[in-house]
Design a protein around this motif. Structure first.
Motif, mmCIF file in Angstrom:
data_model
loop_
_atom_site.group_PDB
_atom_site.id
_atom_site.type_symbol
_atom_site.label_atom_id
_atom_site.label_comp_id
_atom_site.label_asym_id
_atom_site.label_seq_id
_atom_site.Cartn_x
_atom_site.Cartn_y
_atom_site.Cartn_z
ATOM 1 N N TYR A 219 0.817 -1.214 0.000
ATOM 2 C CA TYR A 219 0.000 0.000 0.000
ATOM 3 C C TYR A 219 0.849 1.261 0.000
ATOM 4 N N ARG A 220 1.918 1.260 0.737
ATOM 5 C CA ARG A 220 2.714 2.476 0.836
ATOM 6 C C ARG A 220 3.375 2.828 -0.494
ATOM 7 N N PHE A 221 3.605 1.833 -1.344
ATOM 8 C CA PHE A 221 4.227 2.124 -2.635
ATOM 9 C C PHE A 221 3.299 2.972 -3.489
ATOM 10 N N TYR A 222 2.045 2.565 -3.614
ATOM 11 C CA TYR A 222 1.119 3.297 -4.473
ATOM 12 C C TYR A 222 0.554 4.546 -3.804
ATOM 13 N N ARG A 223 0.612 4.603 -2.468
ATOM 14 C CA ARG A 223 0.142 5.797 -1.777
ATOM 15 C C ARG A 223 0.977 7.021 -2.176
ATOM 16 N N GLN A 224 2.251 6.830 -2.421
ATOM 17 C CA GLN A 224 3.111 7.960 -2.784
ATOM 18 C C GLN A 224 2.726 8.556 -4.134
ATOM 19 N N PHE A 225 1.933 7.805 -4.934
ATOM 20 C CA PHE A 225 1.516 8.293 -6.245
ATOM 21 C C PHE A 225 0.048 8.715 -6.279
ATOM 22 N N GLY A 226 -0.595 8.749 -5.116
ATOM 23 C CA GLY A 226 -1.945 9.303 -5.067
ATOM 24 C C GLY A 226 -3.070 8.322 -4.900
ATOM 25 N N TRP A 227 -2.790 7.015 -4.920
ATOM 26 C CA TRP A 227 -3.839 6.033 -4.643
ATOM 27 C C TRP A 227 -3.980 5.894 -3.125
ATOM 28 N N GLU A 228 -5.195 5.588 -2.676
ATOM 29 C CA GLU A 228 -5.423 5.402 -1.249
ATOM 30 C C GLU A 228 -6.349 4.213 -1.014
ATOM 31 N N THR A 229 -6.252 3.665 0.195
ATOM 32 C CA THR A 229 -7.107 2.537 0.575
ATOM 33 C C THR A 229 -8.567 2.914 0.387
ATOM 34 N N ALA A 230 -9.329 2.014 -0.234
ATOM 35 C CA ALA A 230 -10.701 2.350 -0.612
ATOM 36 C C ALA A 230 -11.748 1.512 0.095
ATOM 37 N N SER A 231 -11.359 0.415 0.685
ATOM 38 C CA SER A 231 -12.359 -0.444 1.318
ATOM 39 C C SER A 231 -11.661 -1.405 2.271
ATOM 40 N N ALA A 232 -12.468 -2.055 3.088
ATOM 41 C CA ALA A 232 -11.972 -3.090 3.986
ATOM 42 C C ALA A 232 -12.907 -4.285 3.903
ATOM 43 N N ARG A 233 -12.432 -5.427 4.369
ATOM 44 C CA ARG A 233 -13.249 -6.641 4.331
ATOM 45 C C ARG A 233 -12.844 -7.540 5.483
ATOM 46 N N HIS A 234 -13.717 -8.445 5.823
ATOM 47 C CA HIS A 234 -13.424 -9.445 6.835
ATOM 48 C C HIS A 234 -13.043 -10.750 6.144
ATOM 49 N N ALA A 235 -11.851 -11.237 6.452
ATOM 50 C CA ALA A 235 -11.382 -12.519 5.929
ATOM 51 C C ALA A 235 -11.555 -13.572 7.023
ATOM 52 N N TYR A 236 -12.384 -14.565 6.752
ATOM 53 C CA TYR A 236 -12.697 -15.605 7.735
ATOM 54 C C TYR A 236 -11.948 -16.893 7.426
ATOM 55 N N THR A 237 -11.502 -17.545 8.492
ATOM 56 C CA THR A 237 -10.934 -18.888 8.418
ATOM 57 C C THR A 237 -11.544 -19.701 9.555
ATOM 58 N N CYS A 238 -12.023 -20.907 9.251
ATOM 59 C CA CYS A 238 -12.659 -21.711 10.296
ATOM 60 C C CYS A 238 -12.796 -23.154 9.839
ATOM 61 N N GLU A 239 -13.128 -24.017 10.773
ATOM 62 C CA GLU A 239 -13.537 -25.371 10.425
ATOM 63 C C GLU A 239 -14.981 -25.342 9.949
ATOM 64 N N PRO A 240 -15.383 -26.256 9.085
ATOM 65 C CA PRO A 240 -16.776 -26.254 8.620
ATOM 66 C C PRO A 240 -17.787 -26.308 9.759
ATOM 67 N N SER A 241 -17.464 -27.036 10.825
ATOM 68 C CA SER A 241 -18.413 -27.180 11.933
ATOM 69 C C SER A 241 -18.734 -25.855 12.609
ATOM 70 N N ALA A 242 -17.859 -24.853 12.466
ATOM 71 C CA ALA A 242 -18.115 -23.552 13.078
ATOM 72 C C ALA A 242 -19.333 -22.871 12.475
ATOM 73 N N ASP B 175 -4.484 16.198 -0.295
ATOM 74 C CA ASP B 175 -3.885 15.398 -1.356
ATOM 75 C C ASP B 175 -4.966 14.608 -2.079
ATOM 76 N N VAL B 176 -4.655 14.178 -3.304
ATOM 77 C CA VAL B 176 -5.655 13.532 -4.150
ATOM 78 C C VAL B 176 -6.125 12.212 -3.561
ATOM 79 N N GLY B 177 -5.272 11.512 -2.819
ATOM 80 C CA GLY B 177 -5.683 10.256 -2.198
ATOM 81 C C GLY B 177 -6.717 10.475 -1.113
ATOM 82 N N THR B 178 -6.505 11.504 -0.286
ATOM 83 C CA THR B 178 -7.472 11.834 0.759
ATOM 84 C C THR B 178 -8.810 12.231 0.146
ATOM 85 N N LEU B 179 -8.779 13.075 -0.890
ATOM 86 C CA LEU B 179 -10.013 13.465 -1.568
ATOM 87 C C LEU B 179 -10.712 12.246 -2.169
#
Length: 404
Positions: free
Chosen positions: A124-147, A356-360
């Motif tokens: 992320y820090r590589f592209y942030r220097q050129f104006g891209w910024e984090t746009a979303s988040a997600r939940h990544a789940y890991t579990c046994e099937p029985s859960a 900066d353009v990323g914040t906007l």
């Protein structure tokens, strides 16, 4: 002289080798296989590269791939290319070629009338220097099937699962569109994307199942099973559901693999309360992870193309700091009256705030409000200006589950 242009037939080998070295160097040098490059998955997107016109060799210095997507922003779909496969061989690195490629790509997007650029970063820090910024988040789940077995107890018998072939993708697409319509930045998938990316794998194609109730598709799963007996895992590539009932049906389907699978992995939007639904939430390992990054292509063209809340007249003058392109050099004045926007460049004007353009970009797509960013110290403006931005750009829920 450096030239930016499409890659042609003679550059297929270089593109394959650059991407292979860039993303899977542990595999070692791989001989170019034109048959593999002819795979339908590889034909999606537009290949571009930078070239040194004074060099005797016609090999690119750096390459990339553009996917011509439309993404949902403020209730409407806007042309928002997905940038991927940025790669160069080690002999061409640390010379500014990637920065130049990104700037030329944005210029092409601007000429096309594109509004936003999306990318999944290697860092992320590589592209942030050129104006891209984090746009979303997600939940990544890991579990046994029985859960997920709690879902069986809460689901009636009115619906049923059946396998789906690629030619039936429209049944899944109807569910995807219904779910995607609830989330900003969701990508409008093309027919080819469904056929060649969702239903097609590199070595083996995935399983695809739809859950139907009353003959109507309500939810679906696309997944791979990996490993061997005693240590198999299921990786869900894609899933969507219309409502909580359909989500429970998908969970019950996954739970029913408890005799075959040791571990499941899947992702969900952060507003889906799976742990609250579970009997024992501690059985669900949940990691908050970042989604793709976003960047405005040209704020002067994009801001008046968006939908705004219908309210009394609002106006704000912005100085947009952009490290990559010069078309944001002049301040912009955005005026919205009864939901109708206008935007003009105002050279020499005193801005209400500079950002900066990323914040906007984050504010515009609804990932962060101006108030959020002011509290974080990333936006310095008077309270009334922050309040104006909050009214113009209220919080939204971005979620991108399409990899590219």
């Amino acid at each position: 002289m450096i030239e930016y242009r499409p890659l042609d037939e003679d550059h297929r080998k270089a593109f394959s080798e650059y991407v292979g070295y860039g993303f899977t160097p542990e595999s070692g040098p791989v001989d170019f296989d034109p048959t593999e490059d002819d795979h339908e998955r590889m034909q999606l997107g537009a290949r571009r590269g930078l070239f040194d016109t004074e060099s005797a060799a016609d090999d690119p210095l750096v390459v990339c791939l553009h996917h011509w997507f439309d993404a949902l922003v403020r209730g409407d779909h806007h042309p928002s290319p997905g940038l991927s496969m940025v790669a160069s061989p080690p002999e061409h690195r640390r010379k500014g070629y990637v920065e130049e490629l990104l700037a030329r790509s944005l210029a092409e997007y601007r000429d096309r009338g594109d509004r936003f650029s999306l990318l999944w970063p290697f860092r992320y820090r590589f592209y942030r220097q050129f104006g891209w910024e984090t746009a979303s988040a997600r939940h990544a789940y890991t579990c046994e099937p029985s859960a997920l077995s709690f879902a069986r107890d809460r689901l009636d018998e009115a619906g049923s699962f059946r396998p789906v072939e690629a030619e039936e993708y429209e049944r899944l697409a109807s569910v995807y569109d219904a779910m995607a319509g609830r989330y900003a930045l969701s990508i409008d998938r093309s027919d080819d994307w469904w056929t060649h990316r969702i239903f097609t794998g590199w070595d083996d194609d995935p399983y695809a199942y739809v859950w139907e109730r009353g003959g109507e598709p309500r939810g679906y799963l696309v997944y791979f099973v990996e490993g061997s007996w005693g240590d198999r895992s299921m990786r869900v590539r894609d899933l969507a559901f219309r409502d909580t009932e359909a989500l429970l049906a998908l969970c019950a389907y996954l739970a029913n693999h408890d005799s075959q699978i040791s571990e499941l992995s899947f992702t969900l939007p952060t507003d889906v309360p799976l742990r609250d639904l579970a009997t024992d939430p501690e059985e669900l390992d949940c990691e908050l992870s970042n989604g793709p990054m976003v960047r405005l292509v040209d704020a002067h063209e994009t801001l008046p193309a968006l939908s705004y809340p219908a309210a009394d007249e609002e106006s704000v003058t912005l100085a947009v700091e952009d490290p990559l392109v010069d078309w944001h050099d002049d301040p912009l004045r955005l005026v919205v009256a009864d939901g109708t926007p206008t935007c003009e460049r105002v050279p020499g004007a005193d801005p209400d705030l500079s950002l900066d353009v990323g914040t906007l970009s984050q504010v515009v797509v609804g990932y962060r409000t101006a108030s959020d960013l002011a509290r974080l110290g990333r936006l310095d403006a008077p309270d009334d200006v922050v309040a104006t931005l909050d009214r113009l750009f209220p919080r939204d829920q971005p979620y991108v589950d399409t990899g590219f």
